[in-house]
Motif scaffolding. Structure first.
Motif, short mmCIF file in Angstrom:
data_model
loop_
_atom_site.label_atom_id
_atom_site.label_comp_id
_atom_site.label_asym_id
_atom_site.label_seq_id
_atom_site.Cartn_x
_atom_site.Cartn_y
_atom_site.Cartn_z
N VAL A 183 -34.41 18.21 10.44
CA VAL A 183 -33.05 18.13 9.88
C VAL A 183 -32.59 16.69 9.78
CG1 VAL A 183 -30.64 18.76 10.24
CG2 VAL A 183 -32.45 20.43 10.72
N TYR A 184 -32.74 15.93 10.87
CA TYR A 184 -32.24 14.56 10.89
C TYR A 184 -33.06 13.65 9.97
CZ TYR A 184 -29.19 15.77 14.80
OH TYR A 184 -28.21 16.34 15.59
N SER A 185 -34.36 13.86 9.90
CA SER A 185 -35.17 13.02 9.00
C SER A 185 -34.82 13.28 7.54
CB SER A 185 -36.66 13.30 9.24
OG SER A 185 -36.99 14.65 8.94
N HIS A 186 -34.56 14.53 7.19
CA HIS A 186 -34.15 14.85 5.82
C HIS A 186 -32.79 14.21 5.49
CE1 HIS A 186 -36.83 18.71 5.49
NE2 HIS A 186 -37.53 17.59 5.55
N LEU A 187 -31.86 14.24 6.46
CA LEU A 187 -30.55 13.63 6.22
C LEU A 187 -30.65 12.13 6.08
CD1 LEU A 187 -28.21 15.64 8.64
CD2 LEU A 187 -28.26 15.73 6.15
N LEU A 188 -31.45 11.49 6.95
CA LEU A 188 -31.60 10.04 6.87
C LEU A 188 -32.24 9.61 5.56
CD1 LEU A 188 -32.68 9.20 10.54
CD2 LEU A 188 -30.48 8.72 9.45
N ALA A 189 -33.12 10.46 5.05
CA ALA A 189 -33.77 10.16 3.77
C ALA A 189 -32.89 10.53 2.58
CB ALA A 189 -35.11 10.89 3.69
N GLY A 190 -31.75 11.19 2.87
CA GLY A 190 -30.87 11.62 1.80
C GLY A 190 -31.45 12.73 0.97
N ALA A 191 -32.37 13.52 1.57
CA ALA A 191 -33.02 14.58 0.81
C ALA A 191 -33.14 15.87 1.63
CB ALA A 191 -34.41 14.12 0.36
N PRO A 192 -32.00 16.45 1.99
CA PRO A 192 -32.08 17.72 2.72
C PRO A 192 -32.62 18.82 1.82
CG PRO A 192 -29.82 17.28 2.05
CD PRO A 192 -30.62 16.04 1.72
N SER A 193 -33.25 19.81 2.43
CA SER A 193 -33.74 20.94 1.64
C SER A 193 -32.56 21.73 1.07
CB SER A 193 -34.61 21.85 2.51
OG SER A 193 -33.82 22.50 3.49
N ARG A 194 -32.85 22.61 0.14
CA ARG A 194 -31.78 23.39 -0.49
C ARG A 194 -30.99 24.19 0.54
NH1 ARG A 194 -31.25 28.61 -2.38
NH2 ARG A 194 -29.83 28.90 -4.15
N ASN A 195 -31.69 24.88 1.44
CA ASN A 195 -31.01 25.69 2.46
C ASN A 195 -30.24 24.83 3.45
OD1 ASN A 195 -31.94 28.09 1.36
ND2 ASN A 195 -33.76 28.17 2.66
N GLU A 196 -30.79 23.68 3.81
CA GLU A 196 -30.09 22.76 4.70
C GLU A 196 -28.80 22.26 4.05
OE1 GLU A 196 -34.04 20.91 6.98
OE2 GLU A 196 -33.00 19.78 5.41
N PHE A 197 -28.89 21.91 2.78
CA PHE A 197 -27.72 21.41 2.06
C PHE A 197 -26.63 22.48 1.99
CE2 PHE A 197 -25.32 20.97 -1.91
CZ PHE A 197 -24.81 19.69 -1.76
N ILE A 198 -27.03 23.72 1.68
CA ILE A 198 -26.05 24.80 1.59
C ILE A 198 -25.37 25.05 2.93
CG2 ILE A 198 -25.78 27.29 1.22
CD1 ILE A 198 -27.96 27.11 -0.90
N PHE A 199 -26.17 25.09 4.01
CA PHE A 199 -25.63 25.35 5.34
C PHE A 199 -24.67 24.24 5.76
CE2 PHE A 199 -25.40 25.19 9.90
CZ PHE A 199 -25.45 26.52 10.32
N ILE A 200 -25.09 22.99 5.60
CA ILE A 200 -24.26 21.87 6.04
C ILE A 200 -22.99 21.78 5.20
CG2 ILE A 200 -24.14 19.36 6.21
CD1 ILE A 200 -27.12 19.39 6.94
N THR A 201 -23.10 21.98 3.89
CA THR A 201 -21.92 21.91 3.02
C THR A 201 -20.93 23.01 3.34
OG1 THR A 201 -23.24 20.95 1.23
CG2 THR A 201 -21.12 21.92 0.64
#
Length: 329
Positions: A183-201
């Motif tokens: 999760v944190y590596s995807h956020l730091l790279a600015g490229a969360p997965s689709r499901n991660e983006f939906i959940f966090i948003t």
């Protein structure tokens, strides 16, 4: 000329440093809340399909059942022993503490309640009230007399702070379900997965609304952990409660109801226990009373009491009503 005395340590506050200790406890538990998934102290990994506890994998043991190595009865026994019993034990510990001391977890540890109090402070500076639903503006001073200046510009801090807390909460909650480093590596790279983006948003939007408009209502009516603690506490007449020395009520005339104004749950601490159902035992009312009555030789009017003193405290509230009833008869 007498020598100057230079204090080495700051003077102890009137409450004996209780609120300082509570703030440290809240801060420490918030850090634990954030880092627990990172160190696999407690989380359920949806990818791996098992839980983690104190750094060890925690399986329900159903893999052997799926493979045909154990029967249905043994599978049920594993679920009971490895899942249900630990959950019940944790719940029993929470209820046991609540039975004796009330909602100590809420007031001293809960990461949500620490956010509630923080936003209360900044919202009060913005609109003079700790909540948008508060009917009246609070007096512009702290219990120790320190003035508090209200300014709408504080909204520029309050609103982003609430959204920031919501974002942190959404991300942390996601790490309890997915591998934290993923999760944190995807956020730091600015490229969360689709499901991660939906959940966090979605989490950020919902929690932002809750932190800004309904945080007190959530603690009072929607939090199951808080509700069960309150029910256990109310069931014990000798449980620790904020006691009010009713026979010294005249001393309150020198105060401006500071105990009412500082309560983060917007309760009336000098009232009877059943109206304090959602009290979190944060003791801010006790600290405020100790501050406003610091020059009173008889001491503060509010303090924690338990046992027979707690039972007597409640009886003192009902005695005047009983006396009036007797006179009427």
């Amino acid at each position: 000329m007498a020598g100057r005395i230079i204090p080495i340590m700051p003077a102890m506050p009137p409450d004996g440093g209780r609120q300082r200790l509570r703030r440290w406890a809240q801060a420490g538990f918030f850090v634990l809340f954030v880092l627990a998934p990172v160190f696999n102290l407690l989380r359920f990994d949806l990818v791996a399909g098992h839980a983690w506890f104190l750094g060890f994998e925690w399986h329900a043991g159903l893999e052997d059942f799926s493979a045909g190595n154990i029967g249905a009865l043994e599978a049920v026994q594993r679920v009971i022993g490895r899942v249900l019993l630990p959950i019940l034990a944790a719940g029993a510990l929470l209820i046991g503490v609540s039975w004796r001391w009330g909602r100590l977890y809420c007031g001293w540890l809960c990461p949500h309640f620490s956010v509630v109090e923080t936003i209360n402070t900044f919202m009060r500076r913005a609109i003079g009230k700790p909540s948008v639903w508060e009917p009246r503006t609070l007096p512009p001073r702290e219990p120790d007399g320190t003035p508090v200046h209200y300014d709408r510009l504080w909204w520029l801090v309050t609103a982003p702070l609430a959204v920031g807390f919501a974002f942190v909460w959404a991300v942390v909650l996601l790490t309890y379900l997915l591998p934290p480093f993923q999760v944190y590596s995807h956020l730091l790279a600015g490229a969360p997965s689709r499901n991660e983006f939906i959940f966090i948003t979605a989490g950020t939007v919902v929690l932002s609304a809750e932190f800004l408009f309904a945080r007190h209502l959530f603690c009072r009516y929607a939090c199951a952990v808080g509700m069960f603690q309150s029910l256990a506490w109310m069931g014990n007449k000798k449980a620790m409660v904020v006691g009010f020395e009713r026979d010294r009520a005249a001393d309150c005339a020198t105060c401006y109801s500071a105990c009412d104004h500082v309560c983060p749950m917007r309760l009336k601490p000098r009232n009877i226990k059943r109206t304090m159902f959602t009290c979190t035992q944060c003791s801010q009312c006790i600290s405020a009373c100790a501050t406003t009555q610091r020059d009173n030789p008889n001491g503060p009017l509010l303090q924690w009491v338990s046992g027979e003193a707690a039972r007597h405290n409640e009886a003192a509230f009902s005695a005047p009503k009983q006396e009036r009833k007797t006179r009427e008869e």
